[in-house]
Structures are given as structure tokens and as C-alpha cells.
Design a protein around this motif. Structure first.
Motif: not given
Ligand code: ADP
Length: 602
Positions: A386-403
């Protein structure tokens, strides 16, 4: 002095902008409101004149029927216009509010990412500008501020007309009364402004009040099971008190400071009565004129009344400034409401190149130096604690956030330089907290490819997801309304909803989206559906890139590649058997899940 001039100018500009907001309502209702305001404004001076005619006729003596009828009609018109004004003002205010709400919704949707929605400044300003919930004791609204401004404008017009008529007999008295009335009005307004400011500063507490009231409905089951009713009521009271108490505390000193204004008004009232009365006693003012002067003075004084509209305007000005701030920040963002259309292009080659990412306002990065390649057509499982960043990776991939560091490329092109709408049109996502659309079963599946409705494809997607529209759970087949709160709607179990959401994703795939993301897709499924998931769902989308996020190793073990995330980086990658041979973190996870069953078996 220049400062004061500037302040007055900006006050006038803001007031004019409030009036211009009325243009957001329908022109018929706004014109109707202006008409009744005009009636209400001219009625008091005309009433004064008619009353004087009645007295004159009675003194003459001559028949007073006509002036009496005119007076009666005027009184009636005054009463009707008062009533009509309230109703129409409500309609206009509601329409202005609806338009402001939709403007705020557009501003919220405008940015490509979703970071602003997690920002409390944005949430506060969105609430300030579009908030109206009288059930929670809040009445701030731009709509009522705009109609309130109209009320005051006509009240000033009426007062000026009364002043002009009174000035014909007592010019000094008339001007003095007007100046005092306006002065007192501005003093009282300044005091209320301070209160409005104090209320405005509590936006966050007000959001908490709103959140808790929502929780009482959304969390109804858990609150009952744990017996949290009193706790919730206590938290609600606490939050409501925190949001309102500072304003209440300021209210008493404000009211106390208003004693002298009451005194001045009383002196003015005596003067308004005494000056015409002494002229009448001295014989220089006939009785009919005396009546007219007294009524005119009363109508002039109505301008000092600080009705609800005065508060509405002060609160509304804060709402308008909040809307300005939102417009300044997001008004220039990309087009709103763009409906992504699947492009039908081939699955892309995606690379995370040394990606670092920290959430806005967070002090720790989620990723630091993440490097990962997602090859076209492969199924990659993302695992990690939990909290490793799996969902965050998905959001980055969808362009919802930028690196914040590094870049993500799609077929060699930096994702940051791509049109986000065109990119998203290639992706299908099943989020963990997928949406349960309050609509038909058909819409709940076909909404992933708007404009491409094909009932056979909808049914096929549902069957591939493990469901069936002939199931008794869907009494009207694809037309079954999945909204239990509606009269003819039904609700589904968590697992059935998940099947519908999986079907939505599969429908998106057949409509041409070739990069699929499934975040915990089996969390609500029963054991047989879970066991069948990989064969039934993932195999059915072969040729598509699929990213599978799951804690359930039975769901991910068949993936082409498994990626273990830890400490913001890829810690392990390989097939299930490669990672078991490696005997690292993944093997440990796997054993942890498998061992209890093996022990039972022994
Ligand atoms: P996982 O999906 O692997 O459980 P997440 O991607 O949801 O992990 O979260 C990764 C980290 O980012 C966690 O420490 C979480 O607390 C943090 N995080 C997630 N969403 C936000 C957010 N919107 N703002 C700030 N931090 C967040």
C-alpha cells in the motif's frame, strides 16, 4: 483622499458587475423584476401625493371618491409589487446561481490534470462562488447578491424621488434627511462588511460541515453498525460552531456600536415630523401638504433599512471575487467538455524515463528515478505494498498529473507535449473507485465510447465480464435503471457493479482503445469470478496493452510481466516464475498469500 476615491470607484465597479450578473438569468424574468421594482419605487411618492389629494378634497369639502380610489389602487399596487418582487427575485437569483454553478463546473473541468481539485484553495473558492445551502444555514449566493443590488438601486431611486418632492416644501430638511440616511446606511454597511469577511474566512470549516452532512448519508450503514450517530452529531455541531462562532462573536460588538445610529435616526424622525407639523401649526402648510410631506419623509427613510439584501450583497461580493480568482487561474485552460473519441490506433510503446513525482504540497516524492517500459500488446501487472505508488503511476500515465522529474514517452514522443484529449482517447481505465452512473445498464457500459451505441457489443462486453443482461438482477435488460434511489431503479451488489465496470472497459476496448488499465479489478468479485477473471477478461483483450494493478496474486500471476514497485522505483520485474526463482519481495508476497491455503491442505 485618492485612496478613498479609488475605493469608491472599485465599489461602484463591483456593484455594476453585480447588476450585470442579472444578464445570466432569462431576460423575461429580469425585465419583469425591473418592472415590479419600478412600480414599488414610484408607488410611495405617488401614494403621498394621492393621500394629500384625499385630504384636500375632504377639507374643501368636495367628493373625495376619485382620490380615494386612486389611493386605494396605489396601496394595492404597492402591496402586489412587494409580493411579486419577492417571487421574481427568487426566480432570477436561482437562474443566476445556476449559471454561476455551471461556470464553476466548467472551470473545474477545464484543466487537463486533476491536481487543482485536491487543492484546498480551489475547493474554498469553488464553495465561496457557488455555495448556497440554506439547509446548512448558509445563504451566500451571487444570485441573491445581484437581485439585492437591484433592490437597493431602486430603493435609492425611490428615495431620490421622495427627496425631490419633499424639497419642494422643505429643501433643507429633505437634503439633510437624505444625507443622514445615506451616511447611516454606509456606516452600517461597513460594519456588516466586516462580518461578511469573517464568514468568508471560514470556508474550510464550512466545507467540513458540508462533508459531515454528506457522510451521514453516504456512511449510513457503518455509522449505524458502529453506533457513531452521537459522534457524528458532535462533530457536526463542533464544525458548525467553528465555522459560525467567530462571526457571531463579532456580531455583538457590531450591534452595540450601532446604538448611535439608532439615536441619529430617531432625531431625524422627530425632525421629519416636527418641521412640517410646526409649519402646519403656524398656518404656512395646509393639512393636505402636511400628509404628503410626512409620507414622503417616511418613504425617504426606507433607504436606511438594512434588509437581507444588504448582507446578500456583502457575501456576494466575496463570492464574485472568488469566481474572479478561479477564472484568472483556470479561465484560459483548454476547451471544456471535450468528449474523447476512441482513435482505433495500435497499442503504443510507453517508457517511463527516470520519472520523479511529488504530489503538490507533499513533502515526500512518490517516485524517484522510475524507469519502466510497457511494450505494445503485453500485460503488465503492477504490485507493491500500500502506498507504493501503483495508482499514482496510472494517473501519471493518463496525464492527470505530470512528472516533476524525467518524462514519459509514447512511441518516442514526450507525453507532456501531446494533446491530452487525443491521448486519453486511446486509454480505457477501470479505476478502483469506478463510477456508478445513475442511468441504465446500457449507459453504464456504453458511456466509455460515447456516440457509438451498439447493443450487441454492450451485451457481449457484459458477458465477457461475467454478467448477463438476462439476469434477474436486470429486470428490464439493458434498459434497467441502475439507480436505486429513483422510483423504478435497482441497485446491484458490489461484485455485479464491478462486472458492469469491467464490461465498460471491454466496450471501450472494442471501440478502439488499445491501452487498458485495471486497478484492483477483482476486489469485489466472488471467488469463482476472480479465478476466471484472467482467462475471461485479460485473454479476451489480447493484442491490447493491459496494465493490471492488484494485491491479489492469483489475478496477476498470469501476466506477461510483473513489476514490483518499492521506494519509488521498480524493485523487481519478470514473469511469475522468474520472480519466484529470484526469491525476493514478490516471492515473499506470493508465499504470504499462498501459505495459509497450503497449510490447510496439508
Ligand atoms: P498505491 O496505489 O500503491 O497504494 P498510491 O499511488 O495511491 O499508492 O499512493 C502513493 C503515495 O502517494 C502514498 O504515500 C499516498 O499517501 C500518496 N498520495 C496519493 N494520492 C495523493 C494525493 N492526492 N496527494 C498527496 N499524496 C497522495
Amino acid at each position: 483622499m485618492p485612496q478613498a476615491g479609488k475605493a469608491v470607484r472599485s465599489l461602484i465597479v463591483e456593484r455594476i458587475r453585480l447588476l450585470r450578473l442579472l444578464g445570466r438569468s432569462s431576460s423575461g424574468a429580469t425585465l419583469g423584476l425591473c418592472a415590479v421594482h419600478l412600480l414599488a419605487a414610484v408607488t410611495p411618492p405617488l401614494t403621498a401625493y394621492a393621500a394629500s389629494l384625499v385630504v384636500e378634497a375632504m377639507n374643501a369639502p368636495r367628493p373625495a371618491l376619485v382620490p380615494c380610489v386612486v389611493l386605494g389602487v396605489l396601496l394595492l399596487v404597492g402591496e402586489i409589487s412587494d409580493q411579486g418582487r419577492e417571487g421574481l427575485a427568487h426566480v432570477v437569483a436561482m437562474r443566476v446561481e445556476a449559471s454561476v454553478r455551471s461556470a464553476v463546473r466548467r472551470l473545474a473541468l477545464a484543466p487537463d490534470g486533476i491536481g487543482h481539485l485536491e487543492n484546498s484553495d480551489f475547493a474554498d473558492d469553488a464553495m465561496r462562488s457557488a455555495d448556497r445551502d440554506s439547509a446548512l444555514g448558509r445563504s451566500r449566493s451571487l444570485g441573491s447578491a445581484a437581485t439585492g443590488q437591484l433592490t437597493i438601486m431602486f430603493r435609492v431611486l425611490s428615495a431620490l424621488a421622495s427627496t425631490a418632492l419633499l424639497a419642494a416644501y422643505f429643501p433643507v430638511l429633505a437634503v439633510a434627511l437624505l444625507v443622514v440616511a445615506l451616511f447611516i446606511r454606509s456606516v452600517i454597511r461597513r460594519q456588516w462588511t466586516a462580518l461578511a469577511k469573517s464568514l468568508d474566512a471560514r470556508a474550510q470549516d464550512q466545507r467540513m460541515v458540508y462533508y459531515l452532512s454528506e457522510l451521514a448519508v453516504r456512511g449510513a450503514a457503518e455509522i449505524r453498525v458502529f453506533g457513531l450517530g452521537d459522534w457524528l452529531a458532535g462533530r457536526f455541531r463542533g464544525a458548525a460552531f467553528a465555522s459560525a462562532a467567530p462571526t457571531w462573536r463579532r456580531m455583538w460588538p457590531v450591534l452595540r456600536r450601532q446604538w448611535w445610529t439608532v439615536l441619529v435616526l430617531a432625531v431625524c424622525a422627530v425632525a421629519a415630523l416636527a418641521v412640517p407639523a410646526s409649519a402646519a401649526l403656524a398656518g404656512t402648510l395646509p393639512a393636505d401638504r402636511l400628509v404628503a410631506c410626512l409620507l414622503l419623509a417616511v418613504s425617504l427613510f426606507a433607504i436606511t433599512a438594512m434588509g437581507q439584501e444588504a448582507f446578500d450583497i456583502e457575501y456576494g461580493l466575496h463570492a464574485m471575487r472568488a469566481l474572479d480568482r478561479l477564472t484568472d487561474r483556470f479561465g484560459t485552460a483548454a476547451a471544456v467538455g471535450v468528449v474523447p473519441r476512441p482513435t482505433g490506433s495500435a497499442p503504443p510503446l510507453i517508457r517511463f524515463e527516470n520519472v520523479g513525482f511529488t504530489y503538490p504540497g507533499a513533502d515526500r516524492p512518490v517516485f524517484a528515478g522510475l524507469t519502466l517500459t510497457l511494450r505494445p500488446g503485453e500485460t503488465v501487472a503492477l504490485v507493491g505494498e500500500n502506498g507504493a505508488g501503483k495508482t499514482t503511476l496510472v494517473k501519471l500515465l493518463c496525464g492527470l498529473y505530470r512528472p516533476t522529474v524525467g518524462r514519459i514517452t509514447v512511441d518516442g514522443q514526450d507525453l507532456a507535449t501531446m494533446d491530452p484529449h487525443a491521448w486519453r482517447a486511446r486509454i480505457g481505465v477501470l479505476f478502483q473507485d469506478f463510477i456508478r452512473y445513475p442511468s441504465t445498464l446500457r449507459d453504464n457500459i456504453a458511456l466509455s465510447a460515447p456516440g457509438q451505441q451498439d447493443d450487441d457489443a454492450v451485451r457481449a462486453a457484459l458477458r465477457a465480464a461475467g454478467g448477463d443482461d438476462r439476469d434477474p438482477a436486470f429486470p428490464a435488460g439493458l434498459d434497467t435503471r441502475l439507480w436505486a434511489e429513483g422510483a423504478d431503479g435497482v441497485d446491484l451488489s458490489g461484485g455485479q457493479w464491478q462486472q458492469v465496470a469491467i464490461a465498460r472497459l471491454l466496450y471501450a476496448r472494442q471501440a478502439g482503445r488499445h491501452l487498458l488499465v485495471l486497478d484492483e479489478p477483482t476486489a469485489h468479485l466472488d471467488m469463482s469470478a476472480e479465478a476466471d477473471f484472467y482467462r475471461r477478461v485479460i485473454r479476451s483483450v489480447s493484442g491490447t496493452t493491459a496494465i493490471l494493478v492488484s494485491h491479489r496474486l492469483s489475478t496477476v500471476r498470469h501476466a506477461d510481466r510483473i513489476v514490483l514497485l518499492r521506494d519509488g522505483q521498480v524493485a523487481e520485474r519478470g514473469t511469475h516464475s522468474e520472480l519466484l526463482t529470484l526469491d525476493g519481495g514478490y516471492a515473499r508476497f506470493f508465499r504470504l498469500q499462498a501459505e495459509p491455503f497450503q497449510e490447510e491442505h496439508r
